[in-house]
Design a protein around this motif. Structure first.
Motif, PDB file in Angstrom:
ATOM      1  N   LEU A 169       0.855  -1.197   0.000  1.00 24.99           N
ATOM      2  CA  LEU A 169       0.000   0.000   0.000  1.00 24.99           C
ATOM      3  C   LEU A 169       0.888   1.242   0.000  1.00 24.99           C
ATOM      4  O   LEU A 169       1.769   1.361   0.857  1.00 24.99           O
ATOM      5  CB  LEU A 169      -0.892   0.027   1.248  1.00 24.99           C
ATOM      6  CG  LEU A 169      -1.822  -1.161   1.472  1.00 24.99           C
ATOM      7  CD1 LEU A 169      -2.564  -1.010   2.805  1.00 24.99           C
ATOM      8  CD2 LEU A 169      -2.824  -1.301   0.335  1.00 24.99           C
ATOM      9  N   PRO A 170       0.686   2.183  -0.940  1.00 19.67           N
ATOM     10  CA  PRO A 170       1.493   3.411  -0.941  1.00 19.67           C
ATOM     11  C   PRO A 170       1.377   4.143   0.404  1.00 19.67           C
ATOM     12  O   PRO A 170       0.309   4.166   1.019  1.00 19.67           O
ATOM     13  CB  PRO A 170       0.872   4.237  -2.073  1.00 19.67           C
ATOM     14  CG  PRO A 170       0.196   3.228  -2.948  1.00 19.67           C
ATOM     15  CD  PRO A 170      -0.272   2.134  -2.047  1.00 19.67           C
ATOM     16  N   GLU A 171       2.504   4.712   0.842  1.00 16.32           N
ATOM     17  CA  GLU A 171       2.554   5.342   2.166  1.00 16.32           C
ATOM     18  C   GLU A 171       1.579   6.517   2.289  1.00 16.32           C
ATOM     19  O   GLU A 171       1.344   7.247   1.324  1.00 16.32           O
ATOM     20  CB  GLU A 171       3.976   5.851   2.456  1.00 16.32           C
ATOM     21  CG  GLU A 171       4.938   4.751   2.879  1.00 16.32           C
ATOM     22  CD  GLU A 171       4.406   3.874   4.008  1.00 16.32           C
ATOM     23  OE1 GLU A 171       3.822   4.405   4.977  1.00 16.32           O
ATOM     24  OE2 GLU A 171       4.550   2.631   3.926  1.00 16.32           O
ATOM     25  N   ALA A 172       0.987   6.686   3.469  1.00 13.50           N
ATOM     26  CA  ALA A 172       0.165   7.866   3.810  1.00 13.50           C
ATOM     27  C   ALA A 172       0.136   7.960   5.328  1.00 13.50           C
ATOM     28  O   ALA A 172       0.515   7.014   6.029  1.00 13.50           O
ATOM     29  CB  ALA A 172      -1.238   7.732   3.244  1.00 13.50           C
ATOM     30  N   ASP A 173      -0.345   9.105   5.850  1.00  9.03           N
ATOM     31  CA  ASP A 173      -0.237   9.398   7.293  1.00  9.03           C
ATOM     32  C   ASP A 173      -0.936   8.398   8.199  1.00  9.03           C
ATOM     33  O   ASP A 173      -0.496   8.140   9.310  1.00  9.03           O
ATOM     34  CB  ASP A 173      -0.891  10.756   7.639  1.00  9.03           C
ATOM     35  CG  ASP A 173      -0.577  11.855   6.666  1.00  9.03           C
ATOM     36  OD1 ASP A 173       0.464  11.737   6.019  1.00  9.03           O
ATOM     37  OD2 ASP A 173      -1.369  12.810   6.580  1.00  9.03           O
ATOM     38  N   VAL A 174      -2.094   7.904   7.751  1.00  9.62           N
ATOM     39  CA  VAL A 174      -2.937   7.134   8.676  1.00  9.62           C
ATOM     40  C   VAL A 174      -3.233   5.746   8.076  1.00  9.62           C
ATOM     41  O   VAL A 174      -3.644   5.639   6.920  1.00  9.62           O
ATOM     42  CB  VAL A 174      -4.282   7.871   8.947  1.00  9.62           C
ATOM     43  CG1 VAL A 174      -5.096   7.126  10.004  1.00  9.62           C
ATOM     44  CG2 VAL A 174      -4.035   9.313   9.403  1.00  9.62           C
ATOM     45  N   THR A 175      -2.979   4.705   8.886  1.00  7.27           N
ATOM     46  CA  THR A 175      -3.303   3.337   8.443  1.00  7.27           C
ATOM     47  C   THR A 175      -4.599   2.912   9.125  1.00  7.27           C
ATOM     48  O   THR A 175      -4.764   3.087  10.338  1.00  7.27           O
ATOM     49  CB  THR A 175      -2.163   2.362   8.788  1.00  7.27           C
ATOM     50  OG1 THR A 175      -0.958   2.878   8.239  1.00  7.27           O
ATOM     51  CG2 THR A 175      -2.425   0.964   8.217  1.00  7.27           C
TER      52      THR A 175
END
Ligand code: NAP
Length: 336
Positions: A33-39
């Motif tokens: 999954l491409p990185e982002a602030d909130v999982t």
């Protein structure tokens, strides 16, 4: 997070590369999954017309491959570098680039920028929020836009076009909850027409009846406002039937993206044509509308009777049906 490690899970992926176009279930890991602030551990997503388009090669909505479709998601935060969200928070996301450029909701885990997230409002479960989803949120934006024209429950009936679809069914439910008289226009047969009455429509007309009324630029003033997710010919005919000062909240194009009109309804009746875009709706209005949807605008009749639930395995069939115009009501996808 650590406990998930390299654990694999199933997600619905759409790819287009040198091997051609393909869409289907794949085993992936969090690292895919491409990185982002909130999982987020996704509990539910939903099925919208746009998701159907994203799953086909000619759909023209995907802005980068590969992508996991699913323009809506709701679940629980499991990791966050955004100070506004912490582990255990219930959140939802709709629109922005979810499911068309950024990996979306058809996966048990999603990484999403914090700016796109809305705290799950009081009064809604994650399943209810996804049953509402982009369709219900668009319906809410449409209703709010019509209210801004100044209409109220005494102004006369509101027409909801594409009534059996996601936006339409949610609009009927919200409007009837608010005490409006609702006329529903549908292309469906009698069984679904009964369903529309149970949703809250006071009268159901066929699509053909709606089209037949529209001869010339103006016909009798009939509707205080119109929720129109259909566009095309529907928009052409309804513009001439809106009462003085009323409006048409236009959100969709299942009936076509082009329409012919004249200036007459606008300059003789002061009719307003209001464009509805749920994708980039500003955060403040978005959060406020979701609060309404958990309280006095909660589309109770639609939530009680119009929600289908499918698994990831059933998703491909469901996506085909929505593209064929056969979908009735809203469908949620259970992820975890
Ligand atoms: N602007 C936004 O932010 C936004 C957000 C959400 C959706 N949308 C758009 O709104 C539209 C509806 O979305 P949805 O999720 O409600 O889709 P949906 O569940 O597939 O509903 C669309 C409804 O339109 C009617 N319809 C289908 N084909 C038609 C045709 N050829 N002529 C006339 N009516 C037809 C059908 O209702 P009846 O049989 O009852 O008439 C159908 O159930 C789509 O174009 C979608 O892309 C826009």
């Amino acid at each position: 997070m650590e406990t998930l490690g390299n654990q694999t899970f199933q997600a619905y992926m759409v790819r287009k590369d040198e091997e051609g176009f393909r869409a289907g279930l794949e085993q992936i890991t969090l690292a895919d999954l491409p990185e982002a602030d909130v999982t987020i551990q996704v509990e539910y997503s939903s099925v919208n017309y746009k998701d159907g388009l994203a799953s086909t090669e000619g759909g023209k909505v995907v802005r980068g491959y590969p992508v996991i479709p699913g323009i809506d998601l709701a679940g629980t935060v499991i990791d966050s570098s955004d100070s506004r969200f912490k582990k255990g928070d219930k959140v939802l996301a709709t629109g922005y680039e979810l499911g068309v450029k950024h990996f979306g909701g058809y996966s048990p885990y999603a990484k999403v920028p914090g700016d796109w997230l809305v705290p799950l409002p009081e009064g809604l479960t994650t399943k209810e929020a996804m049953a509402i989803g982009t369709a219900g949120f668009t319906a809410a934006m449409s209703v709010e836009s019509l209210l801004r024209t100044g209409i109220n429950q005494d102004s006369g009936p509101v027409l909801v076009a594409g009534a059996s679809g996601g936006v339409g069914s949610m609009a009927i439910s919200i409007l009837s909850e608010l005490g409006f008289e609702v006329i529903a226009s549908t292309g469906k047969k009698e069984q679904e027409q009964e369903l529309l009455q149970k949703l809250g429509a006071t009268e159901v007309i066929t699509r053909e009846e709606a089209y037949a009324k529209g001869k010339g630029p103006l016909s009798a003033e009939r509707f205080a406002g119109v929720v129109d997710p259909v566009g095309g010919k529907m928009l052409e005919v309804v513009l001439g039937s809106v009462k003085y000062g009323g409006g048409v909240a236009l959100s969709g194009m299942t009936g076509g993206y082009q329409f012919e009109s004249s200036v007459i309804p606008f300059i003789l009746r002061g009719v307003q044509l209001i464009g509805i875009d749920s994708v980039y709706c500003p955060a403040e209005r978005r959060t406020q509308l979701w609060k309404h949807l958990g309280r006095e605008w909660k589309p109770k009749s639609a939530l009680q009777m119009g929600v289908n639930e499918v698994s990831l395995e059933q998703l491909p069939d469901t996506l085909s049906r929505i593209l064929e115009g056969k979908a009735v009501g809203r469908t949620v996808v259970k992820l975890s």
